[in-house]
Design a protein around this motif. Structure first.
Motif, PDB file in Angstrom:
ATOM      1  N   VAL A 133       0.832  -1.203   0.000  1.00 38.46           N
ATOM      2  CA  VAL A 133       0.000   0.000   0.000  1.00 38.46           C
ATOM      3  C   VAL A 133       0.869   1.256   0.000  1.00 38.46           C
ATOM      4  CG1 VAL A 133      -1.678   1.339   1.333  1.00 38.46           C
ATOM      5  CG2 VAL A 133      -1.986  -1.119   1.073  1.00 38.46           C
ATOM      6  N   LEU A 134       1.917   1.250   0.801  1.00 35.00           N
ATOM      7  CA  LEU A 134       2.802   2.415   0.828  1.00 35.00           C
ATOM      8  C   LEU A 134       3.497   2.606  -0.523  1.00 35.00           C
ATOM      9  CD1 LEU A 134       4.398   2.139   4.389  1.00 35.00           C
ATOM     10  CD2 LEU A 134       2.598   3.698   3.621  1.00 35.00           C
ATOM     11  N   TYR A 135       3.898   1.510  -1.165  1.00 28.57           N
ATOM     12  CA  TYR A 135       4.485   1.608  -2.504  1.00 28.57           C
ATOM     13  C   TYR A 135       3.453   2.141  -3.489  1.00 28.57           C
ATOM     14  CZ  TYR A 135       6.382   0.378  -7.050  1.00 28.57           C
ATOM     15  OH  TYR A 135       6.824   0.432  -8.344  1.00 28.57           O
ATOM     16  N   GLY A 136       2.214   1.652  -3.364  1.00 27.86           N
ATOM     17  CA  GLY A 136       1.152   2.104  -4.261  1.00 27.86           C
ATOM     18  C   GLY A 136       0.888   3.585  -4.146  1.00 27.86           C
ATOM     19  N   ILE A 137       1.023   4.131  -2.924  1.00 25.78           N
ATOM     20  CA  ILE A 137       0.826   5.563  -2.705  1.00 25.78           C
ATOM     21  C   ILE A 137       2.019   6.355  -3.223  1.00 25.78           C
ATOM     22  CG2 ILE A 137       0.615   7.344  -0.929  1.00 25.78           C
ATOM     23  CD1 ILE A 137      -0.978   5.324   0.743  1.00 25.78           C
ATOM     24  N   TYR A 138       3.207   5.855  -2.960  1.00 23.17           N
ATOM     25  CA  TYR A 138       4.420   6.597  -3.295  1.00 23.17           C
ATOM     26  C   TYR A 138       4.797   6.480  -4.771  1.00 23.17           C
ATOM     27  CZ  TYR A 138       9.318   8.099  -3.155  1.00 23.17           C
ATOM     28  OH  TYR A 138      10.503   8.730  -3.400  1.00 23.17           O
ATOM     29  N   LYS A 139       4.679   5.275  -5.343  1.00 24.20           N
ATOM     30  CA  LYS A 139       5.143   5.029  -6.708  1.00 24.20           C
ATOM     31  C   LYS A 139       4.051   4.507  -7.642  1.00 24.20           C
ATOM     32  CE  LYS A 139       9.778   5.599  -6.805  1.00 24.20           C
ATOM     33  NZ  LYS A 139      10.521   6.371  -7.828  1.00 24.20           N
ATOM     34  N   GLY A 385      -5.555   7.976 -14.206  1.00 26.13           N
ATOM     35  CA  GLY A 385      -5.384   8.572 -12.887  1.00 26.13           C
ATOM     36  C   GLY A 385      -5.880   7.659 -11.785  1.00 26.13           C
ATOM     37  N   TYR A 386      -6.324   8.271 -10.699  1.00 28.94           N
ATOM     38  CA  TYR A 386      -6.783   7.501  -9.546  1.00 28.94           C
ATOM     39  C   TYR A 386      -7.789   8.355  -8.783  1.00 28.94           C
ATOM     40  CZ  TYR A 386      -3.060  10.435  -7.619  1.00 28.94           C
ATOM     41  OH  TYR A 386      -2.272  11.507  -7.297  1.00 28.94           O
ATOM     42  N   LEU A 387      -8.551   7.697  -7.919  1.00 27.62           N
ATOM     43  CA  LEU A 387      -9.619   8.389  -7.192  1.00 27.62           C
ATOM     44  C   LEU A 387      -9.751   7.817  -5.797  1.00 27.62           C
ATOM     45  CD1 LEU A 387     -12.007  10.452  -7.369  1.00 27.62           C
ATOM     46  CD2 LEU A 387     -13.444   8.511  -8.029  1.00 27.62           C
ATOM     47  N   ALA A 388      -9.998   8.676  -4.820  1.00 29.41           N
ATOM     48  CA  ALA A 388     -10.209   8.301  -3.413  1.00 29.41           C
ATOM     49  C   ALA A 388      -8.911   7.763  -2.802  1.00 29.41           C
ATOM     50  CB  ALA A 388     -11.347   7.317  -3.258  1.00 29.41           C
ATOM     51  N   PHE A 389      -8.577   6.500  -3.045  1.00 28.24           N
ATOM     52  CA  PHE A 389      -7.297   5.978  -2.572  1.00 28.24           C
ATOM     53  C   PHE A 389      -6.190   6.566  -3.441  1.00 28.24           C
ATOM     54  CE2 PHE A 389      -4.029   2.550  -3.039  1.00 28.24           C
ATOM     55  CZ  PHE A 389      -3.454   2.732  -1.795  1.00 28.24           C
ATOM     56  N   PRO A 390      -5.201   7.241  -2.835  1.00 28.87           N
ATOM     57  CA  PRO A 390      -4.202   7.967  -3.630  1.00 28.87           C
ATOM     58  C   PRO A 390      -3.062   7.065  -4.105  1.00 28.87           C
ATOM     59  CG  PRO A 390      -3.744   8.310  -1.326  1.00 28.87           C
ATOM     60  CD  PRO A 390      -4.979   7.441  -1.386  1.00 28.87           C
ATOM     61  N   GLY A 391      -3.414   5.964  -4.718  1.00 21.00           N
ATOM     62  CA  GLY A 391      -2.381   5.052  -5.171  1.00 21.00           C
ATOM     63  C   GLY A 391      -2.961   3.906  -5.969  1.00 21.00           C
ATOM     64  N   ARG A 392      -2.084   3.035  -6.410  1.00 18.64           N
ATOM     65  CA  ARG A 392      -2.471   1.816  -7.125  1.00 18.64           C
ATOM     66  C   ARG A 392      -1.568   0.675  -6.651  1.00 18.64           C
ATOM     67  NH1 ARG A 392      -5.422   1.825 -11.992  1.00 18.64           N
ATOM     68  NH2 ARG A 392      -6.334   3.851 -12.509  1.00 18.64           N
ATOM     69  N   VAL A 393      -2.187  -0.475  -6.422  1.00 19.25           N
ATOM     70  CA  VAL A 393      -1.457  -1.658  -5.975  1.00 19.25           C
ATOM     71  C   VAL A 393      -1.769  -2.796  -6.933  1.00 19.25           C
ATOM     72  CG1 VAL A 393      -1.073  -3.306  -4.098  1.00 19.25           C
ATOM     73  CG2 VAL A 393      -1.596  -0.905  -3.568  1.00 19.25           C
ATOM     74  N   GLY A 394      -0.820  -3.134  -7.780  1.00 19.28           N
ATOM     75  CA  GLY A 394      -0.993  -4.268  -8.687  1.00 19.28           C
ATOM     76  C   GLY A 394      -1.753  -3.961  -9.957  1.00 19.28           C
ATOM     77  N   ILE A 395      -2.647  -2.993  -9.920  1.00 15.57           N
ATOM     78  CA  ILE A 395      -3.408  -2.553 -11.096  1.00 15.57           C
ATOM     79  C   ILE A 395      -2.873  -1.171 -11.467  1.00 15.57           C
ATOM     80  CG2 ILE A 395      -5.685  -2.048 -12.060  1.00 15.57           C
ATOM     81  CD1 ILE A 395      -5.383  -4.953 -11.324  1.00 15.57           C
TER      82      ILE A 395
END
Length: 411
Positions: A133-139, A385-395
């Motif tokens: 999750v932290l990676y998804g937010i940061y990168k 882009g992205y919405l609500a959750f400020p990241g992407r994990v795996g997708i």
């Protein structure tokens, strides 16, 4: 107020239970203090951002990070909670047995100590989603991927053999927090050197003004046959409170003007023909049409007026449920539909060509990638882009390149 009290009580119970694993592994009091300090800061930030949330302001970057950090600590703690509960399946019966067999000799301490290796395993497992999750937010939210497909059609006009379409979807400009990363992605789109660029909706989260910092970025998009777009459910401003209907209407008009300003030909239940060497294909675009409470302004019949049944047709429709419910069974044969909307829930596991999973599959039958039904294709773009959750994990954020080929067998 009551729901906030319930939220805090539940979160505290989860936190206290998860802490059992933490203190079993480490006896360092400073680490214990750090555990609770992080918990208080994250939960406090979430409450600060959402207590008395004003819908007229819309969903801000600060709101999304408050959600993101809450998710980042909650999922690992739920794993710790499950680990501790699993251990208690054995501890509780032992405590009951000791109560009845040892009585006063146990001096009230009937529960056996927690085993360190169980807590270590639980913490090891909890570290995986925490890091993800932290990676998804940061990168992860800017980890753009170019996905390429080749689709073959028997009735594709010969002049369009090898024609390349780049599709992007779900920009959600109000969520961005790094202009340079967005510039990189726009350059990546241009590097594909496709014949046409098609954008399938949700340029903003709620308000047209969200695009203002990115006008000089997206107007750099280029394709020799032009750029075309449709509206998504978020583009209508339905998810914020407006001072008046006139203000809401003006916001939509402003967004339409912005799309024109950056070079998009916005199709509102309309079509265009793309011509090449005396032959042509029909490009249709409908307004948003979805189920489950989403706006149904899309009018396929209106968009197809004066289109021939024999024309090769590419349809842009934001929500893939439109394809499922209306397009596939329409009297006309829509060779290729391009959609977005799902984001792949911004979370999942994908091994290209082997495995694809996301919670999105529980909500959408067609949620990411290419699907074929009755000789008609749809591509569901995972979103730019992205919405609500400020990241992407795996997708990961997606730029789709589809090459049309003329042949006797679909591939």
């Amino acid at each position: 107020m009551l729901r906030w009290i319930i939220f805090l009580v539940i979160f505290t119970i989860v936190d206290v239970y998860a802490f059992q694993a933490f203190k079993t592994v480490s006896k360092n009091n400073w680490l214990h203090i750090l555990y609770w300090l992080i918990a208080v800061l994250v939960v406090g930030n979430f409450v600060y951002n959402f207590y008395g949330f004003n819908r007229s302001n819309g969903f801000t970057v600060a709101n999304s990070y408050a959600i993101g950090f809450l998710i980042a600590i909650t999922i690992p703690k739920m794993i710790l909670l499950l680990g501790m509960l699993a251990e208690d399946i054995f501890r509780v019966p032992q405590a009951i047995y000791r109560y009845f067999t040892e009585g006063e000799t146990a001096k009230g301490n009937y529960f056996p100590s927690r085993r360190q290796f169980v807590s270590q395993i639980a913490m090891g497992l909890a570290a995986i989603p925490l890091a993800s999750v932290l990676y998804g937010i940061y990168k992860g939210k800017y980890n753009f991927k170019v996905l390429k497909y080749t689709l073959t059609f028997e009735d594709l006009p010969q002049a369009f053999d090898g024609y390349k379409i780049t599709q992007i979807s779900d920009i959600h400009s109000g969520s961005f927090d790094d202009v340079e990363k967005v510039k990189y992605a726009v350059n990546l789109v241009n590097e594909q050197q496709s014949d046409v660029i098609l954008f399938t909706g949700d340029m903003v989260n709620n308000k047209a003004e969200e695009m203002h910092p990115y006008l000089d970025v997206f107007n750099k998009l280029y394709a020799k046959d032009g750029k075309f777009s449709v509206l998504g459910n978020h583009d209508y401003g339905d998810y914020v409170t407006w001072d008046s209907e006139a203000a809401k209407h003006q916001n939509l008009e402003d967004l339409k003007a912005i799309q024109k300003q950056i070079g998009f030909d916005l199709l509102l239940n309309e079509h265009r023909y793309i011509e090449k060497d005396g032959e042509k294909i029909a490009l249709l675009g409908v307004e948003n049409w979805g189920t489950g409470g989403f706006k149904q302004a899309g009018d396929l019949k209106k968009a197809a007026q004066n289109i021939k049944a024999t024309d090769f047709k590419v349809l842009m429709s934001h929500d893939p449920t439109h394809w499922e419910k209306k397009v596939v069974n329409d009297d006309y044969h829509y060779h290729l539909t391009l959609s977005g909307h799902t984001h792949g829930m911004q979370f999942g596991i994908e091994i290209p060509g082997w495995f694809k999973w996301s919670p999105a599959k529980w909500r959408y039958k067609y949620w990411a990638g290419i699907y074929n039904n009755m000789g008609q294709y749809i591509n569901v773009n995972r979103g730019f882009g992205y919405l609500a959750f400020p990241g992407r994990v795996g997708i990961w954020p997606e730029i789709t390149v589809i090459e049309l080929k003329k042949g006797t067998k679909a591939t």
